[in-house]
Design a protein around this motif. Structure first.
Motif, mmCIF file in Angstrom:
data_model
loop_
_atom_site.group_PDB
_atom_site.id
_atom_site.type_symbol
_atom_site.label_atom_id
_atom_site.label_comp_id
_atom_site.label_asym_id
_atom_site.label_seq_id
_atom_site.Cartn_x
_atom_site.Cartn_y
_atom_site.Cartn_z
ATOM 1 N N GLY A 88 4.690 0.074 -4.829
ATOM 2 C CA GLY A 88 4.171 1.433 -4.790
ATOM 3 C C GLY A 88 3.911 2.029 -3.430
ATOM 4 O O GLY A 88 3.676 3.221 -3.308
ATOM 5 N N GLY A 89 3.968 1.234 -2.377
ATOM 6 C CA GLY A 89 3.728 1.754 -1.035
ATOM 7 C C GLY A 89 4.909 1.499 -0.122
ATOM 8 O O GLY A 89 6.001 1.130 -0.565
ATOM 9 N N ASP A 90 4.692 1.692 1.153
ATOM 10 C CA ASP A 90 5.722 1.503 2.172
ATOM 11 C C ASP A 90 5.544 0.123 2.793
ATOM 12 O O ASP A 90 4.773 -0.058 3.727
ATOM 13 C CB ASP A 90 5.600 2.603 3.233
ATOM 14 C CG ASP A 90 6.616 2.464 4.357
ATOM 15 O OD1 ASP A 90 7.457 1.542 4.302
ATOM 16 O OD2 ASP A 90 6.556 3.276 5.295
ATOM 17 N N LEU A 91 6.246 -0.869 2.240
ATOM 18 C CA LEU A 91 6.051 -2.249 2.685
ATOM 19 C C LEU A 91 6.496 -2.448 4.130
ATOM 20 O O LEU A 91 5.820 -3.123 4.914
ATOM 21 C CB LEU A 91 6.794 -3.201 1.756
ATOM 22 C CG LEU A 91 6.363 -4.659 1.805
ATOM 23 C CD1 LEU A 91 4.881 -4.816 1.472
ATOM 24 C CD2 LEU A 91 7.202 -5.501 0.857
ATOM 25 N N GLY A 92 7.635 -1.864 4.488
ATOM 26 C CA GLY A 92 8.085 -1.960 5.876
ATOM 27 C C GLY A 92 7.077 -1.341 6.818
ATOM 28 O O GLY A 92 6.794 -1.880 7.885
ATOM 29 N N GLY A 93 6.521 -0.197 6.427
ATOM 30 C CA GLY A 93 5.500 0.453 7.239
ATOM 31 C C GLY A 93 4.260 -0.409 7.392
ATOM 32 O O GLY A 93 3.630 -0.427 8.463
ATOM 33 N N LEU A 94 3.898 -1.142 6.335
ATOM 34 C CA LEU A 94 2.736 -2.040 6.410
ATOM 35 C C LEU A 94 2.985 -3.158 7.408
ATOM 36 O O LEU A 94 2.137 -3.439 8.267
ATOM 37 C CB LEU A 94 2.444 -2.618 5.022
ATOM 38 C CG LEU A 94 1.300 -3.637 4.961
ATOM 39 C CD1 LEU A 94 -0.030 -3.002 5.346
ATOM 40 C CD2 LEU A 94 1.224 -4.258 3.564
ATOM 41 N N VAL A 95 4.135 -3.788 7.309
ATOM 42 C CA VAL A 95 4.479 -4.863 8.242
ATOM 43 C C VAL A 95 4.454 -4.346 9.678
ATOM 44 O O VAL A 95 3.873 -4.966 10.579
ATOM 45 C CB VAL A 95 5.865 -5.453 7.899
ATOM 46 C CG1 VAL A 95 6.335 -6.400 8.997
ATOM 47 C CG2 VAL A 95 5.821 -6.169 6.552
ATOM 48 N N GLN A 96 5.061 -3.198 9.895
ATOM 49 C CA GLN A 96 5.103 -2.630 11.244
ATOM 50 C C GLN A 96 3.712 -2.258 11.755
ATOM 51 O O GLN A 96 3.433 -2.373 12.951
ATOM 52 C CB GLN A 96 6.029 -1.417 11.262
ATOM 53 C CG GLN A 96 7.495 -1.773 11.044
ATOM 54 C CD GLN A 96 8.282 -0.652 10.410
ATOM 55 O OE1 GLN A 96 8.027 0.521 10.682
ATOM 56 N NE2 GLN A 96 9.237 -0.998 9.555
ATOM 57 N N GLN A 139 -4.085 0.964 3.380
ATOM 58 C CA GLN A 139 -4.267 2.347 2.925
ATOM 59 C C GLN A 139 -3.266 3.291 3.589
ATOM 60 O O GLN A 139 -2.687 4.157 2.926
ATOM 61 C CB GLN A 139 -5.696 2.802 3.210
ATOM 62 C CG GLN A 139 -6.031 4.173 2.630
ATOM 63 C CD GLN A 139 -7.520 4.442 2.617
ATOM 64 O OE1 GLN A 139 -8.266 3.913 3.428
ATOM 65 N NE2 GLN A 139 -7.973 5.263 1.684
ATOM 66 N N ALA A 140 -3.047 3.121 4.889
ATOM 67 C CA ALA A 140 -2.122 3.995 5.611
ATOM 68 C C ALA A 140 -0.698 3.860 5.092
ATOM 69 O O ALA A 140 0.092 4.810 5.161
ATOM 70 C CB ALA A 140 -2.170 3.686 7.104
ATOM 71 N N ALA A 141 -0.364 2.677 4.559
ATOM 72 C CA ALA A 141 0.987 2.445 4.035
ATOM 73 C C ALA A 141 1.100 2.773 2.546
ATOM 74 O O ALA A 141 2.139 2.524 1.934
ATOM 75 C CB ALA A 141 1.396 0.998 4.277
ATOM 76 N N SER A 162 -3.279 -11.158 7.282
ATOM 77 C CA SER A 162 -2.315 -10.051 7.245
ATOM 78 C C SER A 162 -1.082 -10.438 6.441
ATOM 79 O O SER A 162 -0.513 -9.609 5.719
ATOM 80 C CB SER A 162 -1.930 -9.628 8.665
ATOM 81 O OG SER A 162 -1.442 -10.726 9.415
ATOM 82 N N ALA A 163 -0.665 -11.705 6.524
ATOM 83 C CA ALA A 163 0.476 -12.163 5.728
ATOM 84 C C ALA A 163 0.154 -12.100 4.237
ATOM 85 O O ALA A 163 0.981 -11.671 3.426
ATOM 86 C CB ALA A 163 0.855 -13.589 6.127
ATOM 87 N N TYR A 164 -1.056 -12.509 3.881
ATOM 88 C CA TYR A 164 -1.468 -12.439 2.472
ATOM 89 C C TYR A 164 -1.461 -10.987 1.985
ATOM 90 O O TYR A 164 -1.101 -10.713 0.829
ATOM 91 C CB TYR A 164 -2.867 -13.018 2.285
ATOM 92 C CG TYR A 164 -3.011 -14.497 2.553
ATOM 93 C CD1 TYR A 164 -1.913 -15.306 2.843
ATOM 94 C CD2 TYR A 164 -4.263 -15.106 2.522
ATOM 95 C CE1 TYR A 164 -2.057 -16.659 3.102
ATOM 96 C CE2 TYR A 164 -4.416 -16.458 2.771
ATOM 97 C CZ TYR A 164 -3.315 -17.230 3.064
ATOM 98 O OH TYR A 164 -3.468 -18.572 3.314
ATOM 99 N N ALA A 165 -1.880 -10.067 2.849
ATOM 100 C CA ALA A 165 -1.889 -8.651 2.471
ATOM 101 C C ALA A 165 -0.469 -8.151 2.218
ATOM 102 O O ALA A 165 -0.226 -7.386 1.275
ATOM 103 C CB ALA A 165 -2.562 -7.814 3.555
ATOM 104 N N VAL A 166 0.484 -8.574 3.043
ATOM 105 C CA VAL A 166 1.886 -8.195 2.837
ATOM 106 C C VAL A 166 2.393 -8.749 1.507
ATOM 107 O O VAL A 166 3.060 -8.054 0.735
ATOM 108 C CB VAL A 166 2.763 -8.697 4.006
ATOM 109 C CG1 VAL A 166 4.249 -8.496 3.700
ATOM 110 C CG2 VAL A 166 2.394 -7.990 5.302
#
Length: 200
Positions: free
Chosen positions: A104-112, A136-138, A92-96
């Motif tokens: 291009g996406g919502d990085l804070g939303g991804l972390v959350q 995808q959701a972020a 998950s850290a690598y994905a962040v």
């Protein structure tokens, strides 16, 4: 350089309890955030922290009380003993890291979403399908889960080294560009006040 360097672990319950407050504070002050996921257990071993299984029972008992108390105070769903904890934080850290690089996406939303997945939704955030869904959701390409693994590993290790060098010893930890440090989700109000005073 970002206005706020945010050191965190994707499995930290305290980072989960921060919710989106950091992002709202940054937006309020027009500040940028650099997300720096790291290996929390390695951070503990390098800065004198104690891993959970090695802590005294009284500390573990208080941790349980405080986590539930804070979750209730913040009106956030919280499972003290999630089904998939602990799990491997690295994927998950690598994905962040990959998402931050891609943009291009919502990085804070991804972390959350990773934090919420663990502490409120009973998801295994090391699972490839979960990681892809969160990306995808972020608003990111789910294929980022497969790309940049070498860069992710290198950045993940570099984040740990940087954290130790800059006085970080726990998460969530917030460092401002003018050198001020704030440890813990319960210090976000202090971060907000500091940014207000710095911008005055």
């Amino acid at each position: 350089m970002a206005d706020i360097d945010y050191f965190f672990a994707t499995l930290s319950p305290y980072a989960y309890l921060a919710g989106d407050r950091l992002e709202r504070i940054a937006a309020k002050h027009g500040a940028t955030i650099a997300y720096k996921p790291l290996d929390l257990l390695a951070l503990f071993s390098r800065t004198g922290g104690i891993a959970l299984p090695d802590r005294h029972p009284s500390r573990l008992e208080y941790r349980a009380i405080e986590l539930k108390r804070q979750a209730k105070k913040l009106n956030m769903p919280f499972n003290l003993k999630p089904a998939h904890w602990p799990t491997n934080m690295a994927p998950s850290a690598y994905a962040v890291i990959a998402a931050q690089s891609a943009g291009g996406g919502d990085l804070g939303g991804l972390v959350q979403s990773f934090l919420r997945g663990c502490w409120a939704e009973e998801k295994d955030i090391a699972d490839d399908a979960v990681i892809r869904d969160c990306l995808q959701a972020a608003g990111f390409d789910p294929a980022l889960a497969d790309s940049g693994l070498l860069q992710g590993a290198e950045t993940y290790a570099r984040n740990l080294d940087e954290a130790v060098e800059r006085g970080v010893f726990g998460v969530p930890f917030y460092l401002t560009s003018d050198g001020h440090r704030f440890w813990g989700q319960d210090r976000l109000a202090d971060l907000d006040l500091h940014l207000s005073e710095a911008g005055a």
